[in-house]
Each structure stands twice: as C-alpha cells, then as structure tokens.
Design an enzyme around this catalytic site. Structure first.
Site, PDB file in Angstrom:
ATOM      1  N   VAL A 159       0.837  -1.213   0.000  1.00 57.86           N
ATOM      2  CA  VAL A 159       0.000   0.000   0.000  1.00 57.86           C
ATOM      3  C   VAL A 159       0.869   1.259   0.000  1.00 57.86           C
ATOM      4  CG1 VAL A 159      -1.691   1.322   1.362  1.00 57.86           C
ATOM      5  CG2 VAL A 159      -1.964  -1.156   1.082  1.00 57.86           C
ATOM      6  N   SER A 206      -1.402 -20.580  -3.936  1.00 59.37           N
ATOM      7  CA  SER A 206      -1.825 -19.222  -4.327  1.00 59.37           C
ATOM      8  C   SER A 206      -1.076 -18.762  -5.581  1.00 59.37           C
ATOM      9  CB  SER A 206      -1.556 -18.242  -3.185  1.00 59.37           C
ATOM     10  OG  SER A 206      -2.198 -18.693  -2.018  1.00 59.37           O
ATOM     11  N   THR A 257       4.290 -18.048   4.147  1.00 61.53           N
ATOM     12  CA  THR A 257       3.725 -19.220   4.825  1.00 61.53           C
ATOM     13  C   THR A 257       4.714 -19.655   5.899  1.00 61.53           C
ATOM     14  OG1 THR A 257       3.382 -21.614   4.574  1.00 61.53           O
ATOM     15  CG2 THR A 257       4.518 -20.544   2.784  1.00 61.53           C
ATOM     16  N   ASP A 313       5.597 -22.433   6.890  1.00 63.04           N
ATOM     17  CA  ASP A 313       6.296 -23.709   6.679  1.00 63.04           C
ATOM     18  C   ASP A 313       7.643 -23.598   5.969  1.00 63.04           C
ATOM     19  OD1 ASP A 313       4.122 -24.907   7.818  1.00 63.04           O
ATOM     20  OD2 ASP A 313       3.249 -25.612   5.936  1.00 63.04           O
ATOM     21  N   ARG A 316      11.772 -37.053  31.840  1.00 59.27           N
ATOM     22  CA  ARG A 316      10.904 -37.554  30.779  1.00 59.27           C
ATOM     23  C   ARG A 316      11.498 -37.306  29.407  1.00 59.27           C
ATOM     24  NH1 ARG A 316       5.438 -34.714  32.602  1.00 59.27           N
ATOM     25  NH2 ARG A 316       4.725 -36.239  34.131  1.00 59.27           N
ATOM     26  N   ALA A 370      17.308 -30.013  20.627  1.00 53.93           N
ATOM     27  CA  ALA A 370      16.578 -31.295  20.660  1.00 53.93           C
ATOM     28  C   ALA A 370      17.555 -32.445  20.437  1.00 53.93           C
ATOM     29  CB  ALA A 370      15.514 -31.305  19.572  1.00 53.93           C
ATOM     30  N   LYS A 391      25.135 -42.764  29.533  1.00 53.70           N
ATOM     31  CA  LYS A 391      26.086 -41.712  29.931  1.00 53.70           C
ATOM     32  C   LYS A 391      25.487 -40.796  30.991  1.00 53.70           C
ATOM     33  CE  LYS A 391      28.390 -41.607  25.460  1.00 53.70           C
ATOM     34  NZ  LYS A 391      28.207 -41.038  24.128  1.00 53.70           N
TER      35      LYS A 391
HETATM   36  P1  ATP Z   1      -0.345 -22.536   2.450  1.00 48.84           P
HETATM   37  O1  ATP Z   1       1.073 -22.944   2.154  1.00 48.84           O
HETATM   38  O2  ATP Z   1      -0.447 -21.698   3.643  1.00 48.84           O
HETATM   39  O3  ATP Z   1      -1.301 -23.702   2.436  1.00 48.84           O
HETATM   40  P2  ATP Z   1      -1.197 -21.936  -0.234  1.00 48.84           P
HETATM   41  O4  ATP Z   1      -1.227 -20.682  -1.011  1.00 48.84           O
HETATM   42  O5  ATP Z   1      -0.319 -23.041  -0.774  1.00 48.84           O
HETATM   43  O6  ATP Z   1      -0.795 -21.551   1.250  1.00 48.84           O
HETATM   44  P3  ATP Z   1      -3.615 -23.343  -0.998  1.00 48.84           P
HETATM   45  O7  ATP Z   1      -4.817 -23.694  -0.204  1.00 48.84           O
HETATM   46  O8  ATP Z   1      -2.868 -24.449  -1.653  1.00 48.84           O
HETATM   47  O9  ATP Z   1      -2.680 -22.479  -0.026  1.00 48.84           O
HETATM   48  O10 ATP Z   1      -4.034 -22.308  -2.141  1.00 48.84           O
HETATM   49  C1  ATP Z   1      -4.753 -21.139  -1.844  1.00 48.84           C
HETATM   50  C2  ATP Z   1      -5.746 -20.880  -2.947  1.00 48.84           C
HETATM   51  O11 ATP Z   1      -5.053 -20.745  -4.188  1.00 48.84           O
HETATM   52  C3  ATP Z   1      -6.745 -22.012  -3.194  1.00 48.84           C
HETATM   53  O12 ATP Z   1      -7.867 -21.957  -2.336  1.00 48.84           O
HETATM   54  C4  ATP Z   1      -7.150 -21.779  -4.631  1.00 48.84           C
HETATM   55  O13 ATP Z   1      -8.122 -20.753  -4.730  1.00 48.84           O
HETATM   56  C5  ATP Z   1      -5.858 -21.278  -5.255  1.00 48.84           C
HETATM   57  N1  ATP Z   1      -5.166 -22.414  -5.878  1.00 48.84           N
HETATM   58  C6  ATP Z   1      -4.524 -23.416  -5.251  1.00 48.84           C
HETATM   59  N2  ATP Z   1      -4.052 -24.323  -6.136  1.00 48.84           N
HETATM   60  C7  ATP Z   1      -4.408 -23.887  -7.340  1.00 48.84           C
HETATM   61  C8  ATP Z   1      -4.237 -24.380  -8.680  1.00 48.84           C
HETATM   62  N3  ATP Z   1      -3.579 -25.543  -8.929  1.00 48.84           N
HETATM   63  N4  ATP Z   1      -4.763 -23.676  -9.688  1.00 48.84           N
HETATM   64  C9  ATP Z   1      -5.414 -22.533  -9.456  1.00 48.84           C
HETATM   65  N5  ATP Z   1      -5.626 -22.003  -8.226  1.00 48.84           N
HETATM   66  C10 ATP Z   1      -5.135 -22.673  -7.190  1.00 48.84           C
END
Ligand code: ATP
Length: 331
Positions: free
Chosen positions: A27, A108, A128, A130, A165, A189, A215
């Site tokens: 923005v 996404s 994300t 992960d 534990r 860990a 040990k």
């Molecule tokens: P996270 O890693 O947090 O799960 P992400 O972006 O990988 O994030 P997804 O649920 O896989 O999360 O995708 C988010 C959205 O992107 C989906 O709900 C869908 O609308 C769109 N999307 C996912 N895969 C596809 C695809 N193969 N083609 C088109 N749109 C997709």
C-alpha cells in the site's frame, strides 16, 4: 501490457505473521509511486465475490506489528476452475484492477499464474510459516513460527528435566521439515524426525537415547514434523502419541506428546518477518509499476530477486543437510 494505474492486493492460503507487513508495504509503496490500491478481502474468494475495499495511505496504520492478515484469507475451490479464473479476470476489469499482488503459498501462486495467463499481471510474495516454497530460501512467517516453537519447547524442557521424561513435540510442516529442523537446532533437541528423511527409529532415535541414558542423560526432546506423524502425513506409520508409547516401551523413559498446532501461526511478527515482508511488498509493486507480471519475488542468498511463476513452481525443495548434520553432531 496497458499502463498500470490501480493495483489490487490479497492474502491467500494459510495466514502467517508478517502478512500485514507485506500488505502495508504494498500500500505505502504504491501510494509513493502514484498508484491507487484496492484490497481484496478473503483471497481469491473475495475476487470472485467482489469484496474489494479502497486502501488509502492510512488504511494500514498500526498493522505492522500484528499477526494474521487484515485482509483476511480463505481457500477458494471455485478459483481452481477455468470459469472461476475467467470471472476473477472480469471482476478485476470491472473494479479497475490492472495488476495484483498475491501474498501466500505455492497454491496461491498457481492461481496467480492462471490469472496472469488471462491477462491480469500478478506478482506472488511467498508467505507461509512452513518455508515450503522451492523457489525461495525464505518465506515470510517462518522466523516468527520458529521463535514461537522454541519458546514453547524451552518451557517443555523444564518439565521434562524435572520429571526425567522424554517430550515428543509435533510441529507444523506437511511436506517440509524446516520448522522441525530449525527449532530442533535452536532448542537443542536430541532428535528431529522430518518428512524429507527416511528415518530408522531404531538407529536415529532409540539407539541414540540408550547411549545417552548410559552416559547419565535423564531427559530428551524429540521434534517431529506433522508431515511424518500428522493426520495428512503421506506415509504415516504412527501418530505422535503412538510414537511416544513406542519410545516409552522400547527405552523405559516416560514419554509425553505435545502437539503445538495453530499457536505456531499466530502472534506478533518477528523483526525479520516485518523486514522481509516490507522489502518484498515494495519489490512486488515496483515490478507491477514497470509493467512486469507473472513473477514471484524470492530471496536467494539474502538478496531479493524474481522468477517467472511457472519456472518458480517447477523447482524442487530440499532441506539444508548441513543443518541436519550439525544437529546430529551436537545433540
Ligand atoms: P499454504 O502454504 O499456507 O497452504 P497456499 O497458497 O499453498 O498456502 P492453498 O490452499 O494451496 O494455499 O491455495 C490457496 C488458494 O489458491 C486455493 O484456495 C485456490 O483458490 C488457489 N489455488 C490453489 N491451487 C491452485 C491451482 N492448482 N490452480 C489454481 N488455483 C489454485
């Protein structure tokens, strides 16, 4: 490509700390560059439902330090279909959105690629907890999540130590063991169990524990990724609770399981996630302003750069085996 005057921004997939830093930067950079910004609520779902708001300069005030996403997020099965992408394109045209910044994971980005191919230039920002996106060394949210887990494990260690534990701690990361690996090293860990490695429980865990017991060691922390034991794990042999039972039977050490769950996704973003979110948001807007679309902003060797989305999605992710080796050597 037509000149870009108005850009949209949305967050999609799972939320992550630092999403707001990226939104804020999009923005603010857009306003600085003379562009108008619209926020799409609830990801691609909002693009289909036209839940779109104006985002003036001050709309992002006070958001940098908050977790979650002020634009909300959702998953949209409709957007996976061609008809959905076509409708999203028509809605962008109707709402005057010339280009879009998509903040989320690789799912996404697949959506961003589809919309780019229909003629709406999109830029992806990897966000994300992960750290599971192949094309980038870092995804926004990862550092905060790792810090959250380290803090929790430190607390669990106190009680493990007091009661002699073993603690099994299940962390997030479906196909990617980075949260387990980095928290494992960060909190000392004794072992990590991650989806990228074919583990032999006898060799990697039980043998190590028995040797340490001899040990004089009296307590243990084992971090396990949900990609190995969680409900959606591809090759799940036992869940984290069954694993605890197994370890207790085989070693005689009382063993308890803690599944951390969604606590890892929340909370104030760390300084690193605010920083990377701010830098990537700005980078994304500059690409769009220069008429460049269908790209993903990435971090490689601590430098920002961008890849074609198709190329980015075809890359393979591996773990950093040096980190694993170090953990095994010093645990
Ligand atoms: P996270 O890693 O947090 O799960 P992400 O972006 O990988 O994030 P997804 O649920 O896989 O999360 O995708 C988010 C959205 O992107 C989906 O709900 C869908 O609308 C769109 N999307 C996912 N895969 C596809 C695809 N193969 N083609 C088109 N749109 C997709």
């Amino acid at each position: 490509m037509n000149k870009i005057k108005t850009i949209g921004v949305l967050t999609s997939g799972g939320d992550a700390p630092g999403m707001n830093a990226a939104i804020r930067s999009v923005v603010r950079t857009a306003h600085f560059s003379g562009l108008v910004v619209k926020g799409v609520l609830r990801g691609y779902k909002g693009l289909l439902e036209k839940t779109i708001i104006d985002m003036p300069l001050r709309s992002v005030s006070g958001t940098l330090q908050s977790g979650g996403t002020i634009l909300h997020t959702a998953r949209s099965p409709e957007f996976r279909e061609d008809a959905g992408v076509e409708l999203a394109k028509q809605n962008c045209i109707e709402m005057g959105i010339d280009g879009l910044v998509v903040i989320g994971g690789d799912g996404s980005f697949r959506g961003a690629r589809d919309l780019s191919l229909k003629g709406i230039p999109c830029i992806g920002i990897p966000c994300t907890i992960d750290n599971d996106i192949s094309c980038t060394d870092y995804t926004i949210g990862f550092d905060t999540a790792v810090n959250t887990v380290v803090e929790i494990v430190d607390k669990l260690r106190d009680t493990s130590q007091s009661h002699n534990r073993c603690s099994i701690v299940e962390v997030m990361g479906n196909n990617c063991g980075d949260i387990a690996l980095y928290t494992g090293l960060g909190c000392g860990a004794e072992a990590v169990i991650i989806p990228e490695v074919r583990h032999d429980l006898e060799r990697d865990v039980l043998h190590e524990m028995r040797e340490a017991l001899q040990k004089g060691k009296t307590h243990f922390i084992i971090i396990v990724s949900e990609g190995v034991t969680g409900e959606r794990a591809k090759h799940r042999k036992m869940d984290a609770f069954q694993l605890a039972q197994y370890i207790e039977e085989k070693t005689g050490v009382e063993t308890r399981t803690t599944v951390i769950g969604y606590i890892q996704r929340g909370g104030k973003p760390s300084a690193k996630d605010r920083f990377v979110g701010s830098m990537m948001g700005s980078y994304a807007v500059k690409l769009l302003k220069n008429g460049i679309g269908n790209r993903v902003v990435v971090m490689r060797n601590n430098k920002l750069m961008d890849y074609d989305i198709l190329e980015a999605l075809s890359m393979n992710k591996t773990i950093d085996f040096e980190v694993l080796q170090t953990l095994n050597e010093i645990s």
